[in-house]
Write a protein that holds these residues in place. Sequence first.
Motif, short mmCIF file in Angstrom:
data_model
loop_
_atom_site.label_atom_id
_atom_site.label_comp_id
_atom_site.label_asym_id
_atom_site.label_seq_id
_atom_site.Cartn_x
_atom_site.Cartn_y
_atom_site.Cartn_z
N ALA A 127 -3.68 7.28 51.02
CA ALA A 127 -4.60 7.80 49.83
C ALA A 127 -3.95 8.08 48.65
N ALA A 128 -4.35 7.66 47.57
CA ALA A 128 -3.64 7.88 46.15
C ALA A 128 -4.23 9.16 45.67
N PRO A 129 -3.54 9.92 44.78
CA PRO A 129 -4.06 11.45 44.39
C PRO A 129 -5.21 11.12 43.64
N THR A 130 -6.34 12.15 43.87
CA THR A 130 -7.62 12.20 43.30
C THR A 130 -7.31 13.23 41.75
N THR A 131 -8.34 12.68 40.67
CA THR A 131 -8.21 13.50 39.56
C THR A 131 -9.34 14.29 39.45
N SER A 132 -10.34 14.30 40.54
CA SER A 132 -11.45 15.10 40.44
C SER A 132 -11.52 15.87 41.75
N PRO A 133 -10.80 16.87 41.71
CA PRO A 133 -10.97 17.83 42.74
C PRO A 133 -12.12 18.54 43.24
N ALA A 134 -12.70 19.07 44.46
CA ALA A 134 -13.69 19.79 44.65
C ALA A 134 -13.52 21.10 43.87
N PRO A 135 -14.93 21.67 43.17
CA PRO A 135 -14.67 22.89 42.72
C PRO A 135 -14.39 24.00 43.93
N SER A 136 -13.60 24.99 43.48
CA SER A 136 -12.96 26.00 44.20
C SER A 136 -14.25 27.18 44.28
N PRO A 137 -14.37 27.76 45.41
CA PRO A 137 -15.24 28.86 45.42
C PRO A 137 -14.99 29.89 44.56
N ASP A 138 -13.80 29.96 44.07
CA ASP A 138 -13.50 30.88 43.11
C ASP A 138 -13.90 30.59 41.61
N ASP A 139 -14.42 29.45 41.52
CA ASP A 139 -14.81 28.81 40.02
C ASP A 139 -15.77 29.69 39.33
N PRO A 140 -15.77 30.52 38.36
CA PRO A 140 -16.56 31.23 38.05
C PRO A 140 -18.14 30.67 37.27
N THR A 141 -17.80 29.47 37.07
CA THR A 141 -18.85 28.75 36.70
C THR A 141 -20.00 28.19 37.62
N VAL A 142 -19.58 28.12 38.82
CA VAL A 142 -20.42 27.34 39.84
C VAL A 142 -20.45 28.18 41.00
N VAL A 143 -21.74 27.79 41.94
CA VAL A 143 -21.46 28.26 43.12
C VAL A 143 -21.43 27.12 44.28
N VAL A 144 -21.00 27.18 45.30
CA VAL A 144 -20.85 25.87 46.10
C VAL A 144 -21.56 25.84 47.30
N ASP A 145 -22.19 24.90 47.58
CA ASP A 145 -23.21 24.74 48.74
C ASP A 145 -22.45 23.62 49.65
N GLU A 146 -21.42 24.09 50.27
CA GLU A 146 -20.42 22.91 51.14
C GLU A 146 -21.26 22.18 52.09
N LEU A 147 -22.39 22.99 52.77
CA LEU A 147 -23.21 22.10 53.68
C LEU A 147 -23.93 20.76 53.10
N ASN A 148 -24.64 21.02 52.18
CA ASN A 148 -25.32 20.20 51.54
C ASN A 148 -24.60 19.28 50.51
N HIS A 182 -34.78 40.45 40.58
CA HIS A 182 -35.46 39.74 39.65
C HIS A 182 -35.45 38.22 39.69
N GLY A 183 -34.43 37.71 40.51
CA GLY A 183 -34.47 36.24 40.63
C GLY A 183 -33.50 35.95 41.86
N LEU A 184 -33.89 35.08 42.40
CA LEU A 184 -33.01 34.28 43.62
C LEU A 184 -33.18 32.79 43.57
N VAL A 185 -32.02 32.35 43.95
CA VAL A 185 -31.83 30.84 43.87
C VAL A 185 -31.42 30.56 45.33
N ILE A 186 -32.16 29.73 46.22
CA ILE A 186 -31.83 29.74 47.75
C ILE A 186 -31.75 28.14 48.01
N SER A 187 -30.77 27.62 48.57
CA SER A 187 -30.48 26.37 49.13
C SER A 187 -30.55 26.06 50.59
N ARG A 188 -31.14 25.09 51.20
CA ARG A 188 -31.06 24.93 52.36
C ARG A 188 -31.39 23.27 52.89
#
Length: 298
Positions: A97-118, A158-164
Amino acid sequence: MTPPPGWYRDPSAPHVERWWDGTAWTEHRRPPEPPGPPSPAVGGAASSPRARIVALTAAGALLVAALVTGAVVLSPDDDNGGGPQANTAPPSTTPTAAPTTSPAPSPDDPTVVVDELNGITLPLLDGWVRPENISVDNVMMTTDGTYDCPGDAGICRHGLVISRTATDTDETSPEALAKADIADAADEAYDRDLVGRRPYGGIESHQVVRSGPVAVAGRAGYFVRWRVDTAEGPGGYVQSLAFHSSVGTEAPVIVRYVFDAGPDGPPLADMDRITDGIRPVGDADTGGGVGASVGPTG
């Protein structure tokens, strides 16, 4: 050695092929090509007897050459002494496999939250934080801070976002899924909590304020948004968003939004901003969002 340009298995999504331009991965993908038909016999059906004789003679010569080469390689008099490294072919220079230039976001990335299951990421907007000390399942983010619930005793946000994943139904239509989910989403958010309390005194009425098709992470989806009036407090807005994941079995995903109404609730436009920012894990270029052109792209 770097592999030549061509279609290879995508390291971030092995069920598809991705174009390698000789130095880096591109954003072009396709389903794996089915096996081609078997190669025709030498010379085809119309080959002459002379052509078949020539082909057989050539094949015989190749067989003799292979046997001679094998005899040389397996000779006990070889100069390398017959040890563990004896007569071994050089390792393949083609990587699996050749190296990829688009790594998956890290759980520590402050700009996103990751739903690994979906297999999706959601943007973490200003005023939103990762969940802490919350009993509701599958919460991806909450507004910062808590307050005393206006109805039964408890702590509210005051706010929730839920992913299932929608695993309790055989329905696959995003429209049908969203319309079926919205009532449960409203009840769980503003009517009764998991232990039977009524933090907002219960729901007194609701009305549909928006609904329609929407493109989410490159997939066709559908959303329904309710305005909910409660016995205590200012009430709120609840939205059910349904679309299909682009990974694994491509099971339906439902993202729920729960926003308090009134000046203390999050901006209602954050629902659209979060929807617009949902991406497949490892692919930052696939867009969507309310008002975007609708239609699956993968």
